[in-house]
Design a protein around this motif. Structure first.
Motif, short mmCIF file in Angstrom:
data_model
loop_
_atom_site.label_atom_id
_atom_site.label_comp_id
_atom_site.label_asym_id
_atom_site.label_seq_id
_atom_site.Cartn_x
_atom_site.Cartn_y
_atom_site.Cartn_z
N GLN A 143 0.85 -1.17 0.00
CA GLN A 143 0.00 0.00 0.00
C GLN A 143 0.90 1.23 0.00
N PHE A 144 0.62 2.12 -0.94
CA PHE A 144 1.41 3.36 -1.02
C PHE A 144 0.69 4.44 -0.21
N THR A 145 1.26 4.79 0.92
CA THR A 145 0.65 5.83 1.74
C THR A 145 1.73 6.77 2.24
N GLU A 146 1.65 8.00 1.78
CA GLU A 146 2.56 8.99 2.32
C GLU A 146 2.10 9.34 3.74
N LYS A 147 3.06 9.69 4.56
CA LYS A 147 2.75 9.94 5.97
C LYS A 147 3.51 11.18 6.45
N LEU A 148 3.38 11.41 7.75
CA LEU A 148 4.03 12.59 8.30
C LEU A 148 5.43 12.25 8.79
N SER A 149 6.31 13.21 8.65
CA SER A 149 7.64 13.07 9.24
C SER A 149 7.57 13.62 10.67
N PRO A 150 8.43 13.14 11.55
CA PRO A 150 8.43 13.65 12.93
C PRO A 150 8.72 15.16 12.98
N CYS A 151 9.55 15.64 12.04
CA CYS A 151 9.88 17.07 12.06
C CYS A 151 8.63 17.91 11.80
N ARG A 152 7.81 17.43 10.86
CA ARG A 152 6.62 18.20 10.53
C ARG A 152 5.61 18.16 11.67
N VAL A 153 5.52 16.99 12.30
CA VAL A 153 4.59 16.89 13.43
C VAL A 153 5.03 17.84 14.55
N ALA A 154 6.36 17.95 14.71
CA ALA A 154 6.88 18.79 15.79
C ALA A 154 6.78 20.28 15.46
N CYS A 155 6.69 20.61 14.17
CA CYS A 155 6.74 22.02 13.76
C CYS A 155 5.43 22.72 14.08
N PRO A 156 5.43 23.72 14.95
CA PRO A 156 4.19 24.41 15.27
C PRO A 156 3.60 25.13 14.05
N ALA A 157 4.46 25.44 13.06
CA ALA A 157 3.96 26.12 11.87
C ALA A 157 3.46 25.12 10.82
N GLY A 158 3.70 23.83 11.03
CA GLY A 158 3.19 22.81 10.10
C GLY A 158 3.93 22.75 8.78
N ASN A 159 5.20 23.15 8.75
CA ASN A 159 5.95 23.17 7.48
C ASN A 159 6.14 21.77 6.90
N ASP A 160 5.98 21.68 5.57
CA ASP A 160 6.21 20.40 4.88
C ASP A 160 7.71 20.29 4.59
N ILE A 161 8.44 19.95 5.62
CA ILE A 161 9.90 19.97 5.57
C ILE A 161 10.46 18.94 4.57
#
Lengths: 579, 383
Positions: free
Chosen positions: A36-54
């Motif tokens: 199954q191809f599922t893109e997910k969140l990186s820990p950096c993005r989850v931690a970023c209060p601004a929600g940047n797609d790092i």
């Protein structure tokens, strides 16, 4: 005449040779599981209060495309140049590469994107046309709200009490951390979007009432500008000032000269900024005294390290009892051992042991025991708005009790970081827009929430990203980086000497930025490396609908072996549940 | 041109004259001198093709198969453990119908560890679909290489030329080598179908249905049948050019024999000597040499042995729990024979011990004087 070959030696008959395809065998019927191809969140993005797609931004940066990288940052935050310098970077703390060969230098790379990219922010929608919104305060929360409101089509009027925009960015952060031109560069991307900018306007209650009448919504982001005062003997002596006031003087062209010894009372970022600034302005000795023990000190680790490097002494677990005087000027402070402290209505109430005392001499004292929200005349006569203390809001929408009025940034929660303020500004802007245009959307903020929030992606709300699970985060255990070559982080270069107020940290060169961005695992983000295709033993992974960077198994031929999932470095391809 | 040469070097020289495009091999005692000689030949610029020095016998065979599918003439050589490691790929080679030629130097299989002559290694590969020729001396080893390429490339099956450790591999004998032009006439430049071709890609490992599998096996079996005719034709043509022929089998004084001794490989040459002596004593004994083991030349064997009532078979190999493998094969081939037979199997030379003329005479005497013939083998002890 040639005799025909016996069939048993006729090359065309003796072995099964496939010149076209073996697709007659529907090996997919053998499978019990499917990748199954599922893109997910990186820990950096989850931690970023601004929600940047790092990860996405760094992938483009690794290809040398800093315009694209900057564009990705600008989708979520208008202040990459600011955050690339002053953010406390929780992203780096959580970076999966930390468990491999060192965290990716995310903050420095955001700065590189801001410096090397030259691109305008893109609008999200024009649905806000004809729905004017006023924003009071141009700190990170106000700028973020104004920026995103404008990108959603709203005519925005931005009001600022100071002569210059930026709020705390302009007044409180020392120039060696955030130089004026860096802030100006971010502002130059924001301002063309803003309908009206009015500086030097101190909004009072009657103006607020007018704004609420004239605009469809108002966002209040006045920050926490008032420093808390110590009401103890000697606290009004000359030579004692708030750290915020001192930092503000330090930002002026005519910088104050500090001589002798300095004592800073407090243990937050402001205290340390003041301490380091004092040292740079000539103080012979600087001591920081705070209530907390070292491990509980609220200042960010980066500033703690900087302070130590600057030769600043720390005294942990002391609270100031009184100031001493000589020649009508402060000459020192007496501290009592802090045995405990509690919070009462946002104020810290310490219990100090008067029998265990410490006296420190001081020619200057800077007080940094927190900043208070003080709306004062702005709240005058308006029910639901306190003159002192935080503005109460709905935790999700940031709406106050007053219809049409929203609030964010430090006015709602202190102490807050720049990145958190950017996050609340974006969230308020989004809910203002959604409240005014609820009928035209079939999506909710839930669709854009990153993991459990509060970070969310405004881009994800407006541009539905398929094959993306915005609730799931990729952990190090989900990655397969073992084919990658170990490569330590690019070193962060500091200006030699660390004196004066010229920016201390140097930028990455373009090559360094490309190389550092290339270190990113791009956790949960497909970069089209196509290892899934390459490693599939059955040639059964293909781009979905011919679209590069979304891959799926062939129903007829995938045997569910899971090789593609194992080969995926980034935790995007995974083996689905048993069928 | 005649050379005094070991069997291994005779094979290497015959391979050089046969001009393979690819030699892919891995060294193993007692085959190593073949590998070394071909390697030297390549290094001195005298090998027409490429020598691939592989990391294992399994890979060596895989390389030969792939090269053969591109239309190249291919050769490899191995022994014993190497052949055992190659086993899986032997099936692939036969199944892919690739005319790979291999020299197999018979050597004991471990355990116990040893380096002596024993045919069980090659005979264990009986059912892999390879043609097998067992040779009697160094000359036949060299000549069989030329023939093997011709046969294999005609019937599209791989072919093993089997020579014994030490008795052939390391013993020196005079061997006649033809001039290159003569070889070229007998064995022209390779002309195999290019089943692997970058211009016309294909895949040969595809899954087939049950029915297709059976059909392909049947075609391979038919090709084995065709091999009997082809091998005879090739041998006749060889004899016409070079003056030496070997046949699929060779019968020596078998007509009106009271007993026919059946042998293979080097024991045959010693048996020829014993036979002369026994005949001089008035004992009517004949000799049948089996040269082609797969496909088994049943018709040829029956044409010689159908009238014969008493047969003794000497095996330097054993299928444990049964008997010598040639003996079993012979019994099976004669089971429809009209004349009732008494067949006794003898195991001699197992583990590479010497089978001399005295031992062979002893076997003949035993068989002639035997009242009961046992279904199991008689173990002959060396002196």
């Amino acid at each position: 005449m040639n005799k025909p070959l016996p069939r048993c030696i006729d090359p065309e008959s003796i072995i099964p040779i496939s010149r076209f395809t073996t697709e007659v065998f529907k090996t997919g019927a053998w499978d019990s599981r499917r990748p199954q191809f599922t893109e997910k969140l990186s820990p950096c993005r989850v931690a970023c209060p601004a929600g940047n797609d790092i990860p996405s931004a760094f992938h483009r940066a690794s290809e040398g495309d800093f315009d694209a990288a900057l564009s990705l940052f600008l989708k979520e935050s208008p202040l990459p140049g600011v955050c690339g310098r002053v953010c406390y970077h929780p992203c780096q703390t959580d970076c999966n590469r930390e468990k491999w060969d060192g965290t990716v230098q995310i903050r420095a790379l955001e700065r590189s994107a801001s410096e090397l990219g030259t691109i305008e922010p893109e609008p999200l929608t024009d649905a806000g046309k004809g729905q004017p919104v006023a924003v009071i305060g141009s700190g990170p929360a106000g700028l973020s709200a104004a920026y995103h409101l404008a990108r959603m089509g709203h005519p925005v009027t931005l009001l600022e009490a100071e002569k210059k925009l930026g709020g705390v960015l302009h007044t409180a952060i020392p120039a060696y951390r955030l130089p004026e031109d860096a802030l100006d560069k971010d502002l130059s991307r924001i301002l063309p979007l803003i309908d009206t900018v009015r500086t030097g306007v101190d909004v009072n209650a009657s103006m607020l009432r007018d704004l609420l009448n004239d605009f469809r919504s108002v966002f209040l982001a006045v920050g926490a500008a008032r420093s808390r005062r110590l009401e103890i003997p000697g606290s009004r002596l000359p030579g004692i000032e708030s750290a915020v006031a001192f930092l503000r003087r330090a930002r002026k062209k005519q910088q104050p000269s500090i001589q002798g010894s300095v004592v800073v009372v407090g243990g937050g970022d402001v205290a340390l900024d003041a301490a380091i600034s004092a040292r740079r302005l000539g103080a012979e000795s600087v001591e920081v005294v705070c209530l907390e023990q070292e491990e509980d000190m609220p200042a960010s680790d980066i500033l703690k390290q900087d302070a130590q490097k600057a030769g600043i002494r720390f005294h942990f677990g002391w609270g100031v009892l009184r100031f001493t005087e000589r020649n009508h000027r402060v000459s020192g402070a007496v501290f009592g051992r802090c045995t405990s402290f509690c919070m009462e209505q946002g104020e810290i109430i310490p219990a100090l042991d008067k029998d265990e005392c410490m006296e420190r001499p001081a020619d200057h004292v800077m007080v940094a025991i927190g900043e208070a929200v003080h709306l004062g005349p702005l709240a005058d006569g308006i029910a639901d708005l306190p003159e002192h203390g935080h503005v109460q809001t709905d935790p999700v929408t940031l709406a106050t009790g007053i219809p049409g009025l929203y609030a964010g940034g430090d006015a709602v929660k202190t102490p807050g970081s720049v990145a958190e303020a950017i996050g609340t500004g974006k969230r308020a802007a989004f809910h203002i827009h959604l409240n005014l245009n609820a009928a035209i959307y079939d999506r909710s903020v839930e669709d854009a929430l990153l993991a459990d929030g509060p970070g969310f992606s405004i881009e994800a709300f407006f541009r539905n990203r398929s094959h993306w699970d915005h609730k799931r985060m990729v952990r190090f255990e989900d990655l397969n980086p073992f084919c990658l070559i170990s490569h330590p982080p690019e070193p962060i270069q500091h200006r030699a000497g660390a004196k004066g107020f010229e920016e201390e940290i140097r930028s990455f060169s373009r090559d360094q930025a490309v190389s550092e961005a290339g270190r990113c695992f791009y956790c949960g983000t497909c970069i089209g490396c196509e290892r899934c295709i390459l490693f599939c033993p059955d040639l059964s992974i293909h781009p979905v609908n011919g679209e590069r960077r979304i891959y799926g198994p062939s129903e007829d031929y995938c045997k569910g072996c899971g090789t593609c999932a194992a080969a995926c470095i980034r935790g995007v391809m995974e083996l689905g549940e048993s069928r | 041109m005649s050379k005094f040469i070991t069997g291994n070097h005779a094979v290497a020289e015959a391979v050089r004259l046969s001009r393979p495009g690819i030699v892919a091999a891995y060294p193993i005692t007692p085959q190593t001198p073949i590998y070394e000689k071909l390697s030297e030949t390549e290094a001195s610029g005298n090998l027409e093709g490429i020598m691939m020095r592989m990391e294992s016998e399994h890979s060596a065979m895989a390389a030969c198969i792939s090269a053969s599918l591109t239309g190249a003439r291919t050769f490899t050589a191995t022994s014993s453990q190497g052949l055992a490691l190659m086993h899986e790929m032997l099936h692939f080679a036969a199944g892919a119908r690739t005319p790979v030629v291999m020299a197999c130097v018979n050597r004991t299989l471990a355990l116990p560890w040893a380096f002596w002559s024993d045919q069980t290694d090659s005979l264990s590969q009986r059912d892999t679909g390879w043609i097998q020729l067992y040779v009697e001396n160094n000359q036949e080893a060299a000549d069989s290489i030329f023939q093997a390429f011709r046969i294999a490339e005609t019937v599209m099956l791989p072919c093993m030329v089997v020579l014994e450790a030490n008795f052939i591999s390391h013993f020196m004998e005079p061997v006649d080598f033809p001039e290159p032009e003569q070889v070229n006439r007998f064995l022209p430049a390779v002309s195999l179908p290019r089943r692997f071709d970058v211009e016309n890609p294909g895949f040969v490992g595809a899954v087939v249905t049950q029915k297709q599998y059976r059909q392909f096996r049947q075609l391979s079996h038919e090709a084995m049948g065709l091999t009997l005719e082809t091998a005879e034709e090739v041998d006749r043509e060889f004899e016409a050019i070079f003056g030496r022929g070997y046949g699929l089998i060779e019968a020596v004084e078998t007509e009106n024999a009271d007993l026919v001794l059946v042998t293979s490989a080097t024991i045959t040459s010693t048996a020829r000597l014993a036979l002369k002596r026994l005949r001089a004593q008035g004992i009517r004994v004949g000799l049948l040499k089996i040269r082609l083991f797969r496909p088994f030349p049943t018709a040829a064997v029956r044409s010689v042995l159908d009238p014969v009532a008493t047969i003794a078979v000497i095996d330097r190999n054993i299928s444990l729990g049964r008997e010598g493998i040639f003996c079993s094969e012979l019994k099976a081939a004669l089971s429809n024979s009209p004349v009732r037979k008494r067949i006794q199997g003898y195991l001699a030379g197992i583990g590479g011990t010497d089978v001399d003329d005295v031992l062979i005479e002893k076997i003949v005497q035993d068989a002639l004087n035997r009242e009961t013939f046992s279904d199991g083998p008689v173990w002959m002890e060396e002196d």
